[in-house]
Design an enzyme around this catalytic site. Structure first.
Site, PDB file in Angstrom:
ATOM      1  N   ASP A  47     -41.500 -62.569   5.274  1.00 43.17           N
ATOM      2  CA  ASP A  47     -42.748 -63.327   5.161  1.00 43.17           C
ATOM      3  C   ASP A  47     -42.967 -64.078   3.847  1.00 43.17           C
ATOM      4  O   ASP A  47     -43.302 -65.242   3.847  1.00 43.17           O
ATOM      5  CB  ASP A  47     -43.944 -62.375   5.346  1.00 43.17           C
TER       6      ASP A  47
ATOM      7  N   GLU B  28     -41.264 -48.356   4.439  1.00 41.67           N
ATOM      8  CA  GLU B  28     -41.024 -49.686   5.009  1.00 41.67           C
ATOM      9  C   GLU B  28     -39.940 -50.406   4.202  1.00 41.67           C
ATOM     10  O   GLU B  28     -39.038 -51.023   4.756  1.00 41.67           O
ATOM     11  CB  GLU B  28     -42.340 -50.488   4.998  1.00 41.67           C
TER      12      GLU B  28
HETATM   13  C1  DGY Z   1     -47.354 -58.876   8.827  1.00 42.22           C
HETATM   14  O1  DGY Z   1     -48.471 -58.912   9.357  1.00 42.22           O
HETATM   15  O2  DGY Z   1     -47.139 -58.442   7.708  1.00 42.22           O
HETATM   16  C2  DGY Z   1     -46.209 -59.284   9.617  1.00 42.22           C
HETATM   17  O3  DGY Z   1     -45.038 -59.299   8.887  1.00 42.22           O
HETATM   18  C3  DGY Z   1     -46.428 -60.579  10.314  1.00 42.22           C
HETATM   19  O4  DGY Z   1     -45.732 -60.409  11.465  1.00 42.22           O
END
Ligand code: DGY
Length: 426
Positions: free
Chosen positions: A164, A393
Protein backbone atom coordinates in the site's frame (compact mmCIF):
# COMPACT_ATOMS: atom_id res chain seq x y z
CA UNK A 1 11.30 -22.57 18.99
CA UNK A 2 11.26 -26.08 17.56
CA UNK A 3 9.98 -26.21 13.99
CA UNK A 4 7.17 -28.54 15.05
CA UNK A 5 6.07 -26.13 17.79
CA UNK A 6 6.03 -23.25 15.30
CA UNK A 7 3.97 -25.42 12.94
CA UNK A 8 1.45 -26.34 15.66
CA UNK A 9 1.06 -22.68 16.67
CA UNK A 10 0.58 -21.71 13.03
CA UNK A 11 -2.29 -24.19 12.73
CA UNK A 12 -3.88 -22.59 15.80
CA UNK A 13 -3.71 -19.15 14.13
CA UNK A 14 -5.35 -20.46 10.96
CA UNK A 15 -8.13 -22.15 12.94
CA UNK A 16 -8.70 -19.01 15.01
CA UNK A 17 -9.21 -16.92 11.86
CA UNK A 18 -11.21 -19.54 9.92
CA UNK A 19 -14.79 -18.36 9.21
CA UNK A 20 -15.95 -21.65 7.66
CA UNK A 21 -15.53 -21.05 3.93
CA UNK A 22 -12.99 -18.24 4.07
CA UNK A 23 -10.33 -16.97 6.47
CA UNK A 24 -9.89 -13.41 7.76
CA UNK A 25 -6.32 -12.05 7.76
CA UNK A 26 -6.66 -11.23 11.47
CA UNK A 27 -9.52 -10.48 13.81
CA UNK A 28 -10.40 -6.76 14.19
CA UNK A 29 -8.02 -5.02 11.76
CA UNK A 30 -9.16 -7.05 8.72
CA UNK A 31 -12.59 -8.67 9.37
CA UNK A 32 -13.37 -9.77 5.77
CA UNK A 33 -11.84 -11.94 3.02
CA UNK A 34 -8.83 -10.47 1.23
CA UNK A 35 -7.82 -11.77 -2.19
CA UNK A 36 -4.10 -12.63 -2.05
CA UNK A 37 -4.24 -13.35 1.67
CA UNK A 38 -6.75 -16.11 0.97
CA UNK A 39 -4.84 -17.71 -1.90
CA UNK A 40 -1.63 -17.83 0.12
CA UNK A 41 -3.52 -19.02 3.20
CA UNK A 42 -4.79 -21.96 1.14
CA UNK A 43 -1.17 -23.16 0.97
CA UNK A 44 -1.19 -23.54 4.75
CA UNK A 45 -4.69 -25.00 4.94
CA UNK A 46 -3.78 -27.78 2.50
CA UNK A 47 -1.44 -29.32 5.04
CA UNK A 48 -4.28 -30.38 7.33
CA UNK A 49 -7.43 -30.08 5.17
CA UNK A 50 -6.97 -30.04 1.41
CA UNK A 51 -10.69 -29.75 0.63
CA UNK A 52 -10.87 -26.66 2.85
CA UNK A 53 -7.87 -25.19 0.99
CA UNK A 54 -9.70 -25.46 -2.35
CA UNK A 55 -12.81 -23.96 -0.73
CA UNK A 56 -10.80 -20.91 0.38
CA UNK A 57 -9.99 -20.11 -3.25
CA UNK A 58 -13.45 -21.14 -4.52
CA UNK A 59 -15.14 -18.73 -2.10
CA UNK A 60 -13.05 -15.86 -3.44
CA UNK A 61 -13.89 -16.76 -7.05
CA UNK A 62 -17.61 -17.03 -6.20
CA UNK A 63 -17.38 -13.22 -6.06
CA UNK A 64 -15.56 -12.74 -9.36
CA UNK A 65 -17.11 -9.95 -11.44
CA UNK A 66 -18.77 -10.67 -14.80
CA UNK A 67 -15.88 -8.98 -16.63
CA UNK A 68 -13.37 -11.37 -14.98
CA UNK A 69 -12.01 -9.09 -12.24
CA UNK A 70 -11.51 -10.67 -8.82
CA UNK A 71 -11.97 -8.02 -6.12
CA UNK A 72 -9.44 -7.40 -3.38
CA UNK A 73 -12.00 -7.57 -0.54
CA UNK A 74 -15.22 -9.58 -0.19
CA UNK A 75 -17.37 -8.11 2.59
CA UNK A 76 -19.08 -11.36 3.63
CA UNK A 77 -20.51 -9.98 6.87
CA UNK A 78 -21.21 -6.48 8.16
CA UNK A 79 -18.56 -5.03 10.45
CA UNK A 80 -17.84 -1.51 11.64
CA UNK A 81 -14.26 -2.48 12.47
CA UNK A 82 -12.88 -1.58 9.03
CA UNK A 83 -12.77 1.54 6.86
CA UNK A 84 -13.50 1.94 3.94
CA UNK A 85 -16.47 -0.43 4.10
CA UNK A 86 -19.05 -1.45 1.45
CA UNK A 87 -20.88 1.89 1.47
CA UNK A 88 -17.73 3.74 0.41
CA UNK A 89 -17.01 1.29 -2.41
CA UNK A 90 -20.68 1.10 -3.59
CA UNK A 91 -19.98 -1.54 -6.20
CA UNK A 92 -23.64 -2.57 -6.28
CA UNK A 93 -23.13 -6.29 -5.71
CA UNK A 94 -25.45 -8.55 -3.70
CA UNK A 95 -22.57 -9.57 -1.45
CA UNK A 96 -20.57 -6.33 -1.41
CA UNK A 97 -16.99 -6.28 -2.67
CA UNK A 98 -14.35 -3.65 -3.22
CA UNK A 99 -13.88 -2.46 -6.82
CA UNK A 100 -10.15 -2.99 -7.30
CA UNK A 101 -8.03 -6.13 -7.45
CA UNK A 102 -4.85 -7.52 -5.84
CA UNK A 103 -1.72 -9.53 -6.81
CA UNK A 104 -2.98 -12.59 -8.73
CA UNK A 105 -1.44 -15.49 -6.81
CA UNK A 106 -4.38 -17.86 -7.44
CA UNK A 107 -2.82 -19.61 -10.47
CA UNK A 108 0.37 -20.28 -8.57
CA UNK A 109 -1.48 -21.47 -5.44
CA UNK A 110 -3.81 -23.77 -7.39
CA UNK A 111 -0.90 -25.49 -9.13
CA UNK A 112 1.03 -25.88 -5.88
CA UNK A 113 -1.95 -27.49 -4.14
CA UNK A 114 -2.71 -29.68 -7.16
CA UNK A 115 0.88 -30.92 -7.58
CA UNK A 116 1.23 -32.16 -3.99
CA UNK A 117 -2.34 -33.38 -3.59
CA UNK A 118 -2.90 -36.64 -1.76
CA UNK A 119 -6.31 -37.00 -3.44
CA UNK A 120 -5.79 -36.84 -7.22
CA UNK A 121 -9.48 -37.22 -8.08
CA UNK A 122 -10.60 -34.40 -5.83
CA UNK A 123 -7.69 -32.18 -6.90
CA UNK A 124 -8.45 -32.67 -10.59
CA UNK A 125 -12.13 -31.92 -10.05
CA UNK A 126 -11.51 -28.81 -7.93
CA UNK A 127 -8.73 -27.50 -10.20
CA UNK A 128 -10.83 -28.08 -13.33
CA UNK A 129 -13.59 -25.93 -11.87
CA UNK A 130 -11.23 -23.09 -11.03
CA UNK A 131 -9.20 -23.18 -14.23
CA UNK A 132 -11.54 -21.09 -16.51
CA UNK A 133 -12.18 -18.60 -13.70
CA UNK A 134 -8.48 -17.93 -13.11
CA UNK A 135 -7.95 -17.78 -16.87
CA UNK A 136 -10.73 -15.17 -17.14
CA UNK A 137 -9.02 -13.09 -14.44
CA UNK A 138 -5.68 -13.24 -16.29
CA UNK A 139 -7.43 -12.23 -19.51
CA UNK A 140 -9.11 -9.35 -17.68
CA UNK A 141 -5.70 -8.02 -16.63
CA UNK A 142 -4.29 -7.89 -20.14
CA UNK A 143 -7.51 -6.47 -21.62
CA UNK A 144 -8.09 -3.76 -19.03
CA UNK A 145 -4.70 -2.99 -17.56
CA UNK A 146 -2.52 -3.34 -20.65
CA UNK A 147 -4.71 -1.64 -23.26
CA UNK A 148 -1.79 -1.01 -25.62
CA UNK A 149 -0.52 -4.60 -25.51
CA UNK A 150 2.88 -3.89 -23.91
CA UNK A 151 2.88 -7.25 -22.12
CA UNK A 152 2.88 -5.68 -18.63
CA UNK A 153 -0.14 -4.53 -16.64
CA UNK A 154 -0.62 -1.38 -14.56
CA UNK A 155 -2.05 -1.04 -11.09
CA UNK A 156 -4.44 1.89 -10.69
CA UNK A 157 -4.45 2.09 -6.89
CA UNK A 158 -1.62 1.45 -4.39
CA UNK A 159 -3.89 -1.06 -2.58
CA UNK A 160 -3.88 -3.21 -5.71
CA UNK A 161 -0.16 -3.85 -5.33
CA UNK A 162 -0.66 -5.18 -1.80
CA UNK A 163 2.28 -2.89 -0.91
CA UNK A 164 0.00 0.00 0.00
CA UNK A 165 2.43 2.71 1.13
CA UNK A 166 5.59 1.65 -0.69
CA UNK A 167 8.06 4.42 -1.48
CA UNK A 168 7.54 3.33 -5.10
CA UNK A 169 4.22 5.20 -5.22
CA UNK A 170 5.25 8.48 -3.55
CA UNK A 171 5.79 10.60 -6.67
CA UNK A 172 2.87 9.18 -8.64
CA UNK A 173 0.59 9.53 -5.61
CA UNK A 174 1.60 13.20 -5.26
CA UNK A 175 -0.22 13.84 -8.54
CA UNK A 176 -3.48 12.46 -7.12
CA UNK A 177 -5.64 15.34 -5.86
CA UNK A 178 -7.42 15.34 -2.50
CA UNK A 179 -10.11 17.96 -3.13
CA UNK A 180 -13.59 16.83 -2.17
CA UNK A 181 -12.54 13.71 -0.28
CA UNK A 182 -14.42 14.91 2.81
CA UNK A 183 -14.13 13.80 6.43
CA UNK A 184 -13.68 10.18 7.38
CA UNK A 185 -12.62 8.13 10.39
CA UNK A 186 -9.92 5.55 9.92
CA UNK A 187 -10.32 2.31 11.83
CA UNK A 188 -6.89 0.77 11.07
CA UNK A 189 -5.11 3.16 13.44
CA UNK A 190 -7.43 2.04 16.25
CA UNK A 191 -6.26 -1.57 15.86
CA UNK A 192 -2.57 -1.01 15.02
CA UNK A 193 0.11 1.50 15.99
CA UNK A 194 -0.35 4.56 13.70
CA UNK A 195 3.46 4.71 13.36
CA UNK A 196 3.28 1.32 11.57
CA UNK A 197 0.54 2.39 9.16
CA UNK A 198 0.19 4.68 6.10
CA UNK A 199 -0.18 8.42 6.73
CA UNK A 200 -3.33 10.57 6.45
CA UNK A 201 -1.91 12.27 3.33
CA UNK A 202 -1.71 8.81 1.71
CA UNK A 203 -5.20 7.81 2.90
CA UNK A 204 -6.69 11.01 1.41
CA UNK A 205 -5.30 10.00 -1.98
CA UNK A 206 -6.33 6.35 -1.61
CA UNK A 207 -9.88 7.58 -1.01
CA UNK A 208 -9.84 10.12 -3.84
CA UNK A 209 -9.01 7.30 -6.24
CA UNK A 210 -11.84 5.13 -4.87
CA UNK A 211 -14.28 8.04 -5.27
CA UNK A 212 -13.02 8.72 -8.81
CA UNK A 213 -13.51 5.08 -9.89
CA UNK A 214 -16.89 4.94 -8.14
CA UNK A 215 -17.89 8.04 -10.14
CA UNK A 216 -17.11 6.06 -13.31
CA UNK A 217 -19.49 3.31 -12.21
CA UNK A 218 -16.58 0.88 -11.70
CA UNK A 219 -16.49 0.44 -15.48
CA UNK A 220 -13.14 -1.27 -16.00
CA UNK A 221 -13.05 -0.30 -19.66
CA UNK A 222 -12.75 3.35 -18.53
CA UNK A 223 -10.66 3.24 -15.35
CA UNK A 224 -7.18 2.74 -16.85
CA UNK A 225 -7.15 5.88 -18.98
CA UNK A 226 -9.05 7.95 -16.42
CA UNK A 227 -6.78 7.20 -13.46
CA UNK A 228 -4.05 9.71 -12.59
CA UNK A 229 -2.25 6.79 -10.89
CA UNK A 230 -1.01 4.14 -13.37
CA UNK A 231 2.10 2.25 -12.33
CA UNK A 232 3.73 -0.86 -13.79
CA UNK A 233 5.03 -2.77 -10.76
CA UNK A 234 7.60 -5.50 -11.55
CA UNK A 235 6.58 -7.47 -8.44
CA UNK A 236 2.91 -7.46 -9.35
CA UNK A 237 3.71 -8.41 -12.94
CA UNK A 238 6.09 -11.18 -11.82
CA UNK A 239 3.29 -12.71 -9.73
CA UNK A 240 0.94 -12.50 -12.72
CA UNK A 241 3.57 -14.04 -15.03
CA UNK A 242 4.28 -16.87 -12.57
CA UNK A 243 0.54 -17.51 -12.21
CA UNK A 244 0.11 -17.52 -16.00
CA UNK A 245 2.86 -20.08 -16.51
CA UNK A 246 1.67 -22.21 -13.56
CA UNK A 247 -1.90 -22.08 -14.88
CA UNK A 248 -0.58 -23.15 -18.29
CA UNK A 249 1.09 -26.21 -16.70
CA UNK A 250 -2.05 -26.99 -14.72
CA UNK A 251 -4.18 -26.67 -17.87
CA UNK A 252 -1.84 -29.03 -19.72
CA UNK A 253 -2.15 -31.58 -16.91
CA UNK A 254 -5.94 -31.35 -17.20
CA UNK A 255 -5.99 -31.51 -21.02
CA UNK A 256 -7.15 -27.90 -21.49
CA UNK A 257 -4.80 -26.97 -24.31
CA UNK A 258 -6.36 -23.62 -25.25
CA UNK A 259 -6.10 -22.24 -21.71
CA UNK A 260 -2.54 -23.60 -21.58
CA UNK A 261 -1.51 -21.88 -24.82
CA UNK A 262 -3.11 -18.54 -23.92
CA UNK A 263 -1.44 -18.40 -20.54
CA UNK A 264 1.95 -19.53 -21.81
CA UNK A 265 1.82 -16.73 -24.41
CA UNK A 266 0.94 -14.17 -21.71
CA UNK A 267 3.84 -15.31 -19.55
CA UNK A 268 6.35 -15.23 -22.40
CA UNK A 269 5.33 -11.76 -23.54
CA UNK A 270 5.42 -10.48 -19.95
CA UNK A 271 8.89 -11.90 -19.31
CA UNK A 272 10.27 -10.25 -22.45
CA UNK A 273 8.69 -6.90 -21.53
CA UNK A 274 9.98 -7.13 -17.93
CA UNK A 275 13.50 -6.54 -19.27
CA UNK A 276 12.62 -2.89 -19.90
CA UNK A 277 12.35 -2.43 -16.11
CA UNK A 278 15.85 -3.72 -15.26
CA UNK A 279 18.21 -1.32 -13.47
CA UNK A 280 21.89 -2.19 -13.61
CA UNK A 281 22.65 0.51 -11.04
CA UNK A 282 20.25 -0.90 -8.43
CA UNK A 283 20.85 -4.57 -9.24
CA UNK A 284 17.08 -5.16 -9.48
CA UNK A 285 13.98 -4.18 -11.44
CA UNK A 286 12.16 -0.84 -10.97
CA UNK A 287 8.56 0.34 -11.35
CA UNK A 288 7.55 2.40 -14.34
CA UNK A 289 5.19 5.35 -13.98
CA UNK A 290 2.99 4.79 -17.02
CA UNK A 291 1.41 8.26 -16.78
CA UNK A 292 4.75 9.96 -17.58
CA UNK A 293 6.48 6.89 -19.07
CA UNK A 294 9.51 6.99 -16.75
CA UNK A 295 11.20 4.51 -14.43
CA UNK A 296 10.74 5.26 -10.73
CA UNK A 297 14.01 5.56 -8.81
CA UNK A 298 12.99 3.44 -5.82
CA UNK A 299 14.67 0.16 -4.89
CA UNK A 300 11.83 -1.70 -3.20
CA UNK A 301 11.03 -5.36 -2.81
CA UNK A 302 8.78 -4.95 -5.87
CA UNK A 303 11.94 -5.12 -7.96
CA UNK A 304 13.29 -8.16 -6.08
CA UNK A 305 10.05 -10.16 -6.47
CA UNK A 306 10.62 -10.88 -10.19
CA UNK A 307 12.87 -13.69 -8.92
CA UNK A 308 9.51 -15.47 -8.43
CA UNK A 309 9.06 -15.61 -12.24
CA UNK A 310 11.38 -17.30 -14.74
CA UNK A 311 13.60 -14.27 -15.32
CA UNK A 312 17.00 -14.88 -16.93
CA UNK A 313 19.45 -16.72 -14.62
CA UNK A 314 21.91 -13.82 -14.78
CA UNK A 315 19.25 -11.42 -13.47
CA UNK A 316 18.31 -13.81 -10.63
CA UNK A 317 22.00 -14.02 -9.64
CA UNK A 318 22.30 -10.22 -9.44
CA UNK A 319 19.08 -10.04 -7.40
CA UNK A 320 20.48 -12.69 -5.03
CA UNK A 321 23.57 -10.50 -4.49
CA UNK A 322 21.31 -7.48 -3.82
CA UNK A 323 19.40 -9.49 -1.20
CA UNK A 324 22.71 -10.48 0.43
CA UNK A 325 23.89 -6.87 0.46
CA UNK A 326 20.63 -5.65 2.03
CA UNK A 327 20.73 -8.49 4.57
CA UNK A 328 24.11 -7.29 5.80
CA UNK A 329 22.60 -3.88 6.56
CA UNK A 330 19.75 -5.27 8.74
CA UNK A 331 19.31 -8.26 11.03
CA UNK A 332 16.35 -9.90 9.33
CA UNK A 333 15.69 -10.49 5.61
CA UNK A 334 14.19 -9.41 3.23
CA UNK A 335 13.39 -5.74 4.01
CA UNK A 336 10.59 -4.35 1.83
CA UNK A 337 12.79 -1.42 0.86
CA UNK A 338 16.53 -1.05 0.40
CA UNK A 339 17.92 0.08 3.80
CA UNK A 340 20.55 2.16 1.95
CA UNK A 341 17.78 4.51 0.74
CA UNK A 342 17.31 7.53 3.06
CA UNK A 343 13.51 7.11 2.71
CA UNK A 344 13.64 3.61 4.33
CA UNK A 345 11.45 3.34 7.49
CA UNK A 346 12.03 0.14 9.44
CA UNK A 347 8.58 -0.22 11.03
CA UNK A 348 6.15 1.53 8.66
CA UNK A 349 4.20 -1.10 6.71
CA UNK A 350 5.75 -1.48 3.22
CA UNK A 351 8.47 1.16 3.57
CA UNK A 352 11.02 -1.19 5.16
CA UNK A 353 9.52 -4.03 7.25
CA UNK A 354 9.92 -7.73 6.47
CA UNK A 355 6.85 -9.67 5.33
CA UNK A 356 6.83 -13.47 5.30
CA UNK A 357 4.72 -13.68 2.14
CA UNK A 358 7.28 -11.82 0.05
CA UNK A 359 10.03 -13.84 1.74
CA UNK A 360 8.25 -17.02 0.64
CA UNK A 361 7.95 -15.97 -3.00
CA UNK A 362 11.51 -14.66 -3.23
CA UNK A 363 12.98 -17.75 -1.54
CA UNK A 364 10.94 -20.00 -3.83
CA UNK A 365 12.17 -18.22 -6.95
CA UNK A 366 15.80 -17.95 -5.87
CA UNK A 367 15.91 -21.66 -4.90
CA UNK A 368 14.58 -22.55 -8.36
CA UNK A 369 17.26 -20.31 -9.91
CA UNK A 370 20.01 -22.26 -8.09
CA UNK A 371 20.57 -19.65 -5.36
CA UNK A 372 20.02 -22.14 -2.53
CA UNK A 373 22.17 -20.36 0.06
CA UNK A 374 20.29 -17.04 -0.23
CA UNK A 375 16.95 -18.88 -0.24
CA UNK A 376 17.99 -20.69 2.96
CA UNK A 377 19.05 -17.40 4.55
CA UNK A 378 15.57 -15.97 3.87
CA UNK A 379 13.81 -19.02 5.34
CA UNK A 380 16.06 -18.97 8.43
CA UNK A 381 15.38 -15.27 8.96
CA UNK A 382 11.64 -15.89 8.68
CA UNK A 383 11.66 -18.63 11.33
CA UNK A 384 13.87 -16.55 13.63
CA UNK A 385 11.32 -13.74 13.45
CA UNK A 386 8.54 -16.14 14.48
CA UNK A 387 10.59 -17.36 17.42
CA UNK A 388 11.41 -13.81 18.51
CA UNK A 389 8.12 -12.02 17.85
CA UNK A 390 5.32 -14.48 17.09
CA UNK A 391 2.93 -14.45 14.12
CA UNK A 392 2.85 -10.72 13.40
CA UNK A 393 1.61 -9.03 10.25
CA UNK A 394 5.16 -7.78 9.52
CA UNK A 395 8.45 -7.14 11.34
CA UNK A 396 11.07 -4.45 11.82
CA UNK A 397 14.11 -5.84 9.95
CA UNK A 398 16.57 -4.17 12.33
CA UNK A 399 15.07 -4.98 15.75
CA UNK A 400 12.85 -7.92 14.72
CA UNK A 401 9.97 -6.26 16.63
CA UNK A 402 6.42 -7.30 15.62
CA UNK A 403 4.44 -4.65 13.68
CA UNK A 404 0.83 -4.14 12.54
CA UNK A 405 -1.73 -6.79 13.45
CA UNK A 406 -1.07 -9.92 15.52
CA UNK A 407 -2.00 -13.61 15.07
CA UNK A 408 -1.80 -13.07 11.35
CA UNK A 409 -3.14 -15.76 9.04
CA UNK A 410 -0.82 -15.57 6.05
CA UNK A 411 2.26 -15.28 8.26
CA UNK A 412 1.17 -18.55 9.89
CA UNK A 413 0.48 -20.18 6.51
CA UNK A 414 3.97 -19.29 5.30
CA UNK A 415 5.51 -20.79 8.45
CA UNK A 416 3.67 -24.04 7.74
CA UNK A 417 5.10 -24.01 4.22
CA UNK A 418 8.64 -23.29 5.45
CA UNK A 419 8.47 -26.05 8.06
CA UNK A 420 6.93 -28.62 5.71
CA UNK A 421 9.56 -27.98 3.08
CA UNK A 422 12.24 -28.93 5.57
CA UNK A 423 14.77 -27.15 7.70
CA UNK A 424 16.96 -24.85 5.65
CA UNK A 425 20.62 -25.84 5.50
CA UNK A 426 22.76 -24.03 8.13
C1 DGY B 1 -5.70 -1.96 4.26
O1 DGY B 1 -6.84 -1.58 4.54
O2 DGY B 1 -4.71 -1.73 4.94
C2 DGY B 1 -5.52 -2.83 3.11
O3 DGY B 1 -4.20 -3.10 2.85
C3 DGY B 1 -6.22 -2.32 1.90
O4 DGY B 1 -6.60 -3.46 1.28
Amino acid sequence: MEAQTAYARAVEVLKLNDRGSYTVPTDGLYPFQWNWDSCLTALGLRHYDEARAWTEIDTLFDHQWDDGMVPHIVFHVPSDQYFPGPDVWSTGRAVPTSGITQPPVAGFAAKRIFDASGDRTMAAERARRLLPKIDAWHKWFFTNRDPHGEGLVAILHPWESGRDNSIDWDTALDRVPTEGVGDYTRRDTQHADPAHRPTKAQYDRYLWLVQCFRGLGWDNTRLHDASPFRVVDPGFNAILIRSCSDLADLADALGESEIAADNRARAEKGLAAMESLWSERHGQYLCRDRTINALIDSASIGGILPAFASIPAARAAVIARSVERQSQAVHFSVPSHDPADSRFESSRYWRGPVWLVTNYMIADGLAAAGEAAVAALIVRSSLELIEKSGFAEYYDPISGAPCGGGRFTWTAAMVMEFVKHGEPPA
